[in-house]
Motif scaffolding. Structure first.
Motif, PDB file in Angstrom:
ATOM      1  N   GLY A  16       0.695  -0.897   0.154  1.00 17.44           N
ATOM      2  CA  GLY A  16      -0.113  -0.072  -0.327  1.00 17.44           C
ATOM      3  C   GLY A  16       1.243   1.021   0.024  1.00 17.44           C
ATOM      4  N   LEU A  23      -2.377   3.241   4.744  1.00 22.90           N
ATOM      5  CA  LEU A  23      -2.867   2.380   5.540  1.00 22.90           C
ATOM      6  C   LEU A  23      -2.994   1.336   6.891  1.00 22.90           C
ATOM      7  CD1 LEU A  23      -3.040  -0.716   2.575  1.00 22.90           C
ATOM      8  CD2 LEU A  23      -5.013   1.082   3.199  1.00 22.90           C
ATOM      9  N   ASP A  27      -7.038  -0.911   9.216  1.00 24.74           N
ATOM     10  CA  ASP A  27      -7.448  -1.186   7.675  1.00 24.74           C
ATOM     11  C   ASP A  27      -7.823  -2.145   7.359  1.00 24.74           C
ATOM     12  OD1 ASP A  27      -8.461   1.325   8.027  1.00 24.74           O
ATOM     13  OD2 ASP A  27      -6.405   1.979   7.021  1.00 24.74           O
TER      14      ASP A  27
END
Length: 152
Positions: A16, A23, A27
């Motif tokens: 990510g 993130l 999450d």
């Protein structure tokens, strides 16, 4: 984000970040497989690991018996131009001791009269002539011996 249990949350965070996403661990939700799914996964892994262990066991059993054969061959050096080691009688005499007259391990048709016989029988299970050749050939070539292996 939902991920399977086989993917780490940390790996998703790294990926990510590489994609410019912000993130947190909150999450990401990892799915937990059912017991049946875990059983299938673990059974496959265990079978694979058991196969690896069986192959290693076979390799090391052959190597151990080959080392005993080498020792016996070296003990006979100089006595004969050709050295023959008959694994069963030679190694049981070299490594074991005879049990007293009339004493046997196991009363069946495979009764043992020598302390090394059950060990040798175990070591030879599943071991082939090729397994022994692999272990004995470098020794034989180094010392100028011809090698002929027969597992009975």
């Amino acid at each position: 984000i939902q991920i399977p249990i086989t993917v780490s949350k940390e790996a998703v965070l790294r990926e990510g970040l590489a994609l410019g996403l912000t993130l947190t661990l909150d999450d990401i939700e990892q799915t937990v497989p059912s017991l049946a799914q875990l059983d299938v996964l673990s059974s496959s892994i265990i079978r694979s690991e058991l196969d690896k262990v069986a192959q290693a066991e076979k390799k090391y059993k052959a190597a151990l018996v080959a080392e005993l054969v080498k020792r016996k061959a070296l003990q006979r050096f100089g006595h004969h131009a050709t050295i023959t080691v008959d694994v069963h009688p030679d190694l049981t005499r070299m490594e074991g001791r005879e049990l007293p007259q009339g004493v046997r391990w196991n009363d069946g048709p495979n009764a043992y009269a020598n302390t090394f016989q059950p060990t040798l029988r175990y070591l030879l299970i599943g071991v082939t002539s090729d397994d022994f050749k692999e272990n004995l050939l470098p020794f034989a070539e180094h010392h100028g011996y011809d090698l002929e292996v027969e597992v009975k």
